[in-house]
Design a protein around this motif. Structure first.
Motif, PDB file in Angstrom:
ATOM      1  N   GLY A  84      -9.341  -2.722 -10.545  1.00  0.00           N
ATOM      2  CA  GLY A  84      -9.791  -2.336  -8.478  1.00  0.00           C
ATOM      3  C   GLY A  84      -9.493  -3.394  -7.872  1.00  0.00           C
ATOM      4  N   LEU A  85      -8.852  -4.726  -8.151  1.00  0.00           N
ATOM      5  CA  LEU A  85      -7.849  -5.347  -7.707  1.00  0.00           C
ATOM      6  C   LEU A  85      -6.859  -5.508  -7.236  1.00  0.00           C
ATOM      7  N   THR A  86      -6.135  -5.956  -6.058  1.00  0.00           N
ATOM      8  CA  THR A  86      -5.533  -6.456  -5.632  1.00  0.00           C
ATOM      9  C   THR A  86      -4.781  -6.997  -6.281  1.00  0.00           C
ATOM     10  N   VAL A  87      -3.230  -6.545  -5.745  1.00  0.00           N
ATOM     11  CA  VAL A  87      -2.172  -7.142  -6.626  1.00  0.00           C
ATOM     12  C   VAL A  87      -2.127  -8.939  -6.221  1.00  0.00           C
ATOM     13  N   ALA A  88      -2.333  -8.984  -4.809  1.00  0.00           N
ATOM     14  CA  ALA A  88      -2.779 -10.620  -4.724  1.00  0.00           C
ATOM     15  C   ALA A  88      -3.580 -11.605  -5.371  1.00  0.00           C
ATOM     16  N   ALA A  89      -4.576 -10.599  -5.243  1.00  0.00           N
ATOM     17  CA  ALA A  89      -5.379 -10.973  -5.804  1.00  0.00           C
ATOM     18  C   ALA A  89      -5.276 -10.917  -8.066  1.00  0.00           C
ATOM     19  N   LEU A  90      -5.075 -10.338  -8.403  1.00  0.00           N
ATOM     20  CA  LEU A  90      -4.965 -10.538  -9.645  1.00  0.00           C
ATOM     21  C   LEU A  90      -3.806 -11.993 -10.266  1.00  0.00           C
ATOM     22  N   TRP A  91      -3.372 -12.201  -8.358  1.00  0.00           N
ATOM     23  CA  TRP A  91      -2.104 -13.298  -8.715  1.00  0.00           C
ATOM     24  C   TRP A  91      -2.504 -14.501  -8.987  1.00  0.00           C
ATOM     25  N   THR A  92      -4.156 -14.273  -8.328  1.00  0.00           N
ATOM     26  CA  THR A  92      -4.772 -15.156  -8.575  1.00  0.00           C
ATOM     27  C   THR A  92      -5.330 -15.232  -9.652  1.00  0.00           C
ATOM     28  N   LEU A 110      -0.471 -15.473  -3.747  1.00  0.00           N
ATOM     29  CA  LEU A 110       0.531 -15.337  -3.696  1.00  0.00           C
ATOM     30  C   LEU A 110       1.548 -16.150  -3.373  1.00  0.00           C
ATOM     31  N   PRO A 111       2.275 -16.957  -3.642  1.00  0.00           N
ATOM     32  CA  PRO A 111       3.268 -17.267  -2.695  1.00  0.00           C
ATOM     33  C   PRO A 111       4.701 -16.533  -2.024  1.00  0.00           C
ATOM     34  N   PRO A 112       4.862 -17.676  -1.059  1.00  0.00           N
ATOM     35  CA  PRO A 112       5.229 -15.928  -0.256  1.00  0.00           C
ATOM     36  C   PRO A 112       6.552 -15.617  -0.496  1.00  0.00           C
ATOM     37  N   ARG A 113       7.091 -14.519  -0.140  1.00  0.00           N
ATOM     38  CA  ARG A 113       8.095 -13.812  -0.960  1.00  0.00           C
ATOM     39  C   ARG A 113       8.119 -13.507  -1.845  1.00  0.00           C
ATOM     40  N   VAL A 114       7.130 -14.195  -2.959  1.00  0.00           N
ATOM     41  CA  VAL A 114       7.706 -13.312  -3.676  1.00  0.00           C
ATOM     42  C   VAL A 114       7.892 -11.811  -4.652  1.00  0.00           C
ATOM     43  N   LEU A 115       7.758 -10.949  -5.032  1.00  0.00           N
ATOM     44  CA  LEU A 115       8.072  -9.603  -4.735  1.00  0.00           C
ATOM     45  C   LEU A 115       7.539  -8.783  -6.181  1.00  0.00           C
ATOM     46  N   CYS A 116       6.915  -7.853  -5.857  1.00  0.00           N
ATOM     47  CA  CYS A 116       5.162  -7.420  -6.322  1.00  0.00           C
ATOM     48  C   CYS A 116       5.927  -5.866  -7.288  1.00  0.00           C
ATOM     49  N   ALA A 117       5.771  -6.336  -8.489  1.00  0.00           N
ATOM     50  CA  ALA A 117       5.850  -4.720  -8.482  1.00  0.00           C
ATOM     51  C   ALA A 117       4.808  -4.072 -10.010  1.00  0.00           C
ATOM     52  N   ARG A 118       4.680  -2.814  -9.431  1.00  0.00           N
ATOM     53  CA  ARG A 118       3.357  -2.434 -10.351  1.00  0.00           C
ATOM     54  C   ARG A 118       3.810  -0.830 -11.281  1.00  0.00           C
ATOM     55  N   ASN A 119       4.170  -1.396 -12.601  1.00  0.00           N
ATOM     56  CA  ASN A 119       4.753   0.036 -12.961  1.00  0.00           C
ATOM     57  C   ASN A 119       5.669   0.122 -13.065  1.00  0.00           C
ATOM     58  N   MET A 120       6.461  -1.114 -12.842  1.00  0.00           N
ATOM     59  CA  MET A 120       8.645  -0.790 -12.390  1.00  0.00           C
ATOM     60  C   MET A 120       8.751  -0.478 -11.751  1.00  0.00           C
ATOM     61  N   ASP A 121       7.695  -0.096 -10.446  1.00  0.00           N
ATOM     62  CA  ASP A 121       8.128   0.427  -9.000  1.00  0.00           C
ATOM     63  C   ASP A 121       7.764  -0.607  -7.849  1.00  0.00           C
ATOM     64  N   TYR A 122       8.296  -1.243  -7.222  1.00  0.00           N
ATOM     65  CA  TYR A 122       7.776  -2.311  -6.183  1.00  0.00           C
ATOM     66  C   TYR A 122       6.879  -1.940  -5.269  1.00  0.00           C
ATOM     67  N   GLU A 155      -0.959  -5.896  -1.567  1.00  0.00           N
ATOM     68  CA  GLU A 155      -2.625  -4.963  -1.675  1.00  0.00           C
ATOM     69  C   GLU A 155      -2.767  -4.185  -2.170  1.00  0.00           C
ATOM     70  N   THR A 156      -1.454  -3.814  -3.209  1.00  0.00           N
ATOM     71  CA  THR A 156      -1.853  -2.789  -3.590  1.00  0.00           C
ATOM     72  C   THR A 156      -3.062  -2.798  -4.665  1.00  0.00           C
ATOM     73  N   VAL A 157      -4.113  -1.709  -4.907  1.00  0.00           N
ATOM     74  CA  VAL A 157      -5.133  -1.688  -5.462  1.00  0.00           C
ATOM     75  C   VAL A 157      -4.235  -1.423  -7.044  1.00  0.00           C
ATOM     76  N   LEU A 158      -5.438  -2.198  -7.711  1.00  0.00           N
ATOM     77  CA  LEU A 158      -4.357  -1.548  -9.609  1.00  0.00           C
ATOM     78  C   LEU A 158      -5.499  -1.150 -10.269  1.00  0.00           C
ATOM     79  N   GLU A 159      -5.269   0.101 -11.222  1.00  0.00           N
ATOM     80  CA  GLU A 159      -6.006   0.953 -12.251  1.00  0.00           C
ATOM     81  C   GLU A 159      -5.801   0.315 -13.266  1.00  0.00           C
ATOM     82  N   ALA A 160      -6.735   0.537 -14.701  1.00  0.00           N
ATOM     83  CA  ALA A 160      -6.911   0.531 -15.774  1.00  0.00           C
ATOM     84  C   ALA A 160      -5.973   0.325 -16.123  1.00  0.00           C
ATOM     85  N   GLY A 161      -5.085  -0.495 -17.289  1.00  0.00           N
ATOM     86  CA  GLY A 161      -3.867  -0.356 -17.903  1.00  0.00           C
ATOM     87  C   GLY A 161      -2.914  -0.263 -16.973  1.00  0.00           C
TER      88      GLY A 161
END
Length: 84
Positions: free
Chosen positions: A32-40, A48-60, A64-70
């Motif tokens: 339920g957290l966003t990727v940015a909130a997970l970083w914190t 989250l530092p500027p221009r850092v790239l994020c990937a969820r389950n190996m996809d960019y 603001e992407t909301v995360l799921e358990a696992g």
């Protein structure tokens, strides 16, 4: 032991890992957290530092992407340069 379904794996790459002294950790109750909130939550840093790239389950994804358990989330340093 934590239930693997209730944690999110966080992976830092290259300079991000070097600067923070760790490459991988798990965060509990992060669904339920966003990727940015997970970083914190994972780093204790305010944002989250500027221009850092994020990937969820190996996809960019975006911060603001909301995360799921696992899920597994990777953070990559900004890509610099490049051949022209």
């Amino acid at each position: 032991a934590e239930s693997p379904s209730n944690v999110i794996r966080v992976r830092l790459f290259a300079a991000l890992a070097d600067a923070r002294g760790w490459r991988e950790r798990t965060v509990s109750d992060a669904a339920g957290l966003t990727v940015a909130a997970l970083w914190t939550r994972a780093t204790g840093e305010a944002a989250l530092p500027p221009r850092v790239l994020c990937a969820r389950n190996m996809d960019y994804c975006n911060p603001e992407t909301v995360l799921e358990a696992g899920d597994e989330v990777g953070f990559f340093p900004p890509v610099t340069g490049g051949a022209r």
